[in-house]
Design a protein around this motif. Structure first.
Motif, short mmCIF file in Angstrom:
data_model
loop_
_atom_site.label_atom_id
_atom_site.label_comp_id
_atom_site.label_asym_id
_atom_site.label_seq_id
_atom_site.Cartn_x
_atom_site.Cartn_y
_atom_site.Cartn_z
N LEU A 61 0.86 -1.19 0.00
CA LEU A 61 0.00 0.00 0.00
C LEU A 61 0.89 1.23 0.00
O LEU A 61 1.96 1.23 0.61
N THR A 62 0.46 2.28 -0.69
CA THR A 62 1.17 3.56 -0.65
C THR A 62 0.15 4.65 -0.35
O THR A 62 -1.04 4.51 -0.63
N TYR A 63 0.63 5.75 0.23
CA TYR A 63 -0.29 6.85 0.50
C TYR A 63 0.46 8.16 0.59
O TYR A 63 1.70 8.19 0.72
N ALA A 64 -0.29 9.24 0.51
CA ALA A 64 0.27 10.59 0.61
C ALA A 64 -0.39 11.34 1.76
O ALA A 64 -1.56 11.11 2.08
N ILE A 65 0.38 12.22 2.39
CA ILE A 65 -0.09 13.05 3.48
C ILE A 65 0.01 14.51 3.05
O ILE A 65 1.07 14.95 2.57
N ASN A 66 -1.07 15.25 3.21
CA ASN A 66 -1.04 16.69 2.95
C ASN A 66 -0.82 17.41 4.28
O ASN A 66 -1.76 17.60 5.06
N PRO A 67 0.41 17.83 4.57
CA PRO A 67 0.69 18.46 5.87
C PRO A 67 0.11 19.86 5.99
O PRO A 67 0.10 20.43 7.09
N ARG A 92 -9.55 15.81 5.39
CA ARG A 92 -8.62 14.71 5.60
C ARG A 92 -7.25 15.04 5.04
O ARG A 92 -7.13 15.61 3.95
N ARG A 93 -6.22 14.61 5.79
CA ARG A 93 -4.84 14.80 5.36
C ARG A 93 -4.41 13.74 4.36
O ARG A 93 -3.54 13.97 3.53
N PRO A 114 14.83 4.47 1.20
CA PRO A 114 13.37 4.35 1.29
C PRO A 114 12.75 4.33 -0.10
O PRO A 114 13.27 4.95 -1.03
N GLN A 115 11.62 3.65 -0.24
CA GLN A 115 11.10 3.35 -1.57
C GLN A 115 9.91 4.21 -1.99
O GLN A 115 9.24 3.90 -2.98
N GLY A 116 9.61 5.27 -1.27
CA GLY A 116 8.57 6.20 -1.70
C GLY A 116 7.16 5.72 -1.45
O GLY A 116 6.24 6.07 -2.21
N ARG A 117 6.96 4.95 -0.41
CA ARG A 117 5.62 4.44 -0.10
C ARG A 117 4.76 5.48 0.61
O ARG A 117 3.54 5.42 0.57
N ILE A 118 5.42 6.41 1.31
CA ILE A 118 4.72 7.49 2.01
C ILE A 118 5.31 8.80 1.50
O ILE A 118 6.51 9.03 1.63
N VAL A 119 4.48 9.65 0.91
CA VAL A 119 4.96 10.93 0.42
C VAL A 119 4.16 12.05 1.07
O VAL A 119 3.05 11.85 1.56
#
Length: 582
Positions: free
Chosen positions: A435-441, A462-463, A533-538
């Motif tokens: 699974l991968t996901y992004a966070i909008n800080p 939602r972030r 790190p493989q870019g699973r969380i951006v």
């Protein structure tokens, strides 16, 4: 003249009763906090042998010495997990502590084991706020008074209410999932402060001349504000100095005004025996704080080191087994040595989550993805041989892995909780595989939790966005098969709630064993995939377009606008690279 002498005598008596007596020689309180099984004396770590040696030097100088621990000692390395903390209690008994407060990790081996510690630790534990809800009574003594000459010093124990979510919530419940233990940690802190104030008052009524708060509370931004050391001091009166733990801060002397406007020192010695904390009550009643680093500890107590070595010899041969070799560091820190694994992806979190997902497929078909919480990964692995002991140190907890089936919406809610503390640390920060996901800080968290920090809802924007499961947009209505630690997937650790979960397998192995088996099988080429790190969380305010994802109105189609084409390409390429190398 007689009346004058009588007046002076009476005034002196009342002054002493009101303000306490000063000691005839300095009282030195040495303290430890968040040792996390760092037992040995070596080039960088003081360890228990160094602590005993330093204490003995002060005693030789003719000073009174007390020894205090502010929690989190039985967990953190193989010597703790293998013995479920018993070996650490044995060592602490040899050291001969005067007062000890339980940290949240003292509960990691279950309530039965913690209650066993309360019987086997010679000095016992103290806490004025750990309560048995069945009886309404405190489980432990609220404080301990020690005498130094004719001066009495009270040590008030305060355990963090965060223990419930930062250990295993199920350990504080009965078989019907009803809480039977609590730490009196109301959301605003009113009840919490009142109980601490009552303990202070009771100790003074017993004749205490000085009050030393000993808490496992913390001072940092990621600590529940009402339960921090600063808030306790600010909302009480009578504490003369506060010894703290929990947040692993190197804090020689933070000044905080109490309820009466008096400045009180709060002190904490970091973690893992990099320092010894030192509080001095002088013969004039003045209180000072200091941190003693490794360079100031010139020797180590040989008898204690021999005692520790005898314990280690019981299990160390098994820990020396070599599983594989790595040519780079598997990290939990950034390039400056600051811990980041509780707020962003690392190469070690990638490896651990991959191992859990890979090994879970032996026990269930079609497992979609895995999670590992950042707080479960405790240290890094340096270049060189990877041993069983290394893996035990990385993953020291004894909570088993499980497999559940849960809806996409529950996963989205869990990821919101995971990102809610950012940019502060959160032990529950979720690292995925599959699974991968992004966070909008830029979006403020709208996660709502209850008074025990348990997730209840998301109240606003939602972030989390761009959640892909094996390359496809997550469907909130679909059921997914997920594997990870039962600490948070089943038992509510870190405040997670998976109410719609169906348990497929409750326990299939310890994380340390599962990761060890995975590492054994990796070729050099496969290991080298974990160099970075493989870019699973951006972190991005850009959402990837996906025609299969439903928008908020339930219509099929592109539901987001590309704000920045370059960033979206980076996210897409990172995801593509990840799935190519898996």
């Amino acid at each position: 003249m007689k009346k004058f002498i009588l007046f002076i005598t009476l005034f002196g008596y009342l002054f002493i009763q009101s303000f306490g007596k000063n000691p005839d020689k300095d009282i030195v309180i040495l303290y430890t906090n968040d040792v996390h099984c760092a037992i040995d004396n070596d080039e960088t770590t003081i360890g228990y042998p160094g602590l005993v040696s330093y204490r003995d030097e002060i005693v030789k100088k003719g000073k009174y010495v007390a020894l205090v621990d502010a929690g989190d000692h039985v967990q953190g390395a193989a010597i703790g997990s293998i013995s479920k903390g018993d070996y650490i209690i044995d060592i602490m008994n040899e050291v001969n502590y005067d007062a000890v407060v339980p940290g949240n990790h003292e509960f990691d081996y279950g309530m039965e084991q913690f209650l066993h510690f309360t019987e086997t630790l010679d000095t016992g534990y103290i806490s004025c706020n750990f309560r048995d809800l069945k009886t309404g009574k405190l489980v432990l003594k609220p404080y301990k008074i020690k005498e130094y000459g004719d001066v009495k010093v009270a040590f008030i124990g305060i355990a963090t209410p965060e223990s419930i979510t930062k250990s295993v919530p199920g350990y504080f419940m009965d078989s019907n999932n009803k809480y039977i233990y609590d730490f009196d940690g109301d959301e605003e802190g009113v009840q919490f402060y009142a109980l601490i104030q009552q303990a202070i008052n009771d100790a003074k009524n017993e004749g205490a001349d000085f009050i030393v708060g000993v808490g496992h509370l913390g001072e940092s931004a990621d600590i529940t504000p009402a339960w921090s050391a600063q808030s306790v001091v600010a909302n009480t009166s009578g504490i003369d100095v506060f010894i703290d733990g929990h947040s692993h801060q190197v804090q020689e002397g933070l000044k905080q005004k109490n309820l009466d406007g008096k400045e009180i020192l709060i002190t904490q010695s970091g973690s893992q025996f990099k320092y010894i904390g030192k509080v001095t009550i002088s013969t004039k009643g003045k209180i000072s704080t200091e941190l003693i680093d490794r360079s100031k500890v010139s020797s180590a107590n040989k008898n204690l080191q021999d005692f520790i070595n005898a314990i280690k010899n019981k299990f160390e041969n098994a820990l020396k087994e070599v599983l594989n070799h790595v040519s780079f560091r598997l990290n939990i820190n950034d390039e400056n040595g600051s811990r980041i694994i509780r707020k962003q992806e690392t190469n070690l979190s990638n490896l651990v989550s991959d191992a859990i997902l890979n090994e879970s497929k032996k026990y269930a078909d079609n497992v979609d993805f895995s999670f590992v919480n950042g707080g479960n990964i405790r240290t890094f692995i340096d270049p060189g041989d990877i041993t069983v002991g290394n893996i035990r140190d990385v993953l020291p907890f004894n909570n088993e892995l499980c497999i559940i089936e849960v809806s996409g919406q529950t996963i989205l809610d869990a990821l919101e909780l995971s990102s809610s503390k950012y940019p502060s640390d959160f032990g529950g920060f979720l690292h995925p595989s599959g699974l991968t996901y992004a966070i909008n800080p830029d979006i403020e968290t709208s996660v709502v939790t209850d008074e025990k920090n348990i997730f209840t809802s998301v109240s606003g924007d939602r972030r989390i966005h761009s959640v892909l499961v094996n390359g496809k947009a997550i469907d909130p209505k679909k059921k997914y098969t997920v594997t990870g630690d039962n600490y948070f997937l089943i038992q509510g650790g870190d405040g997670y709630v998976f109410n719609d979960a169906t348990i497929i397998i409750k326990n299939f192995g310890l994380p340390s064993d599962v990761v060890g088996e995975y590492i054994k099988k990796l070729s050099e080429e496969e290991m080298n995939k974990y160099k970075e790190p493989q870019g699973r969380i951006v972190f991005s305010n850009v959402t990837i377009i996906d025609d299969n994802k439903l928008n908020k109105e339930g219509e099929s189609g592109a539901n987001s606008l590309i704000i920045n084409t370059k960033l979206s390409i980076i996210i897409f390429m990172a995801t593509l690279i990840f799935y190519c190398i898996m």
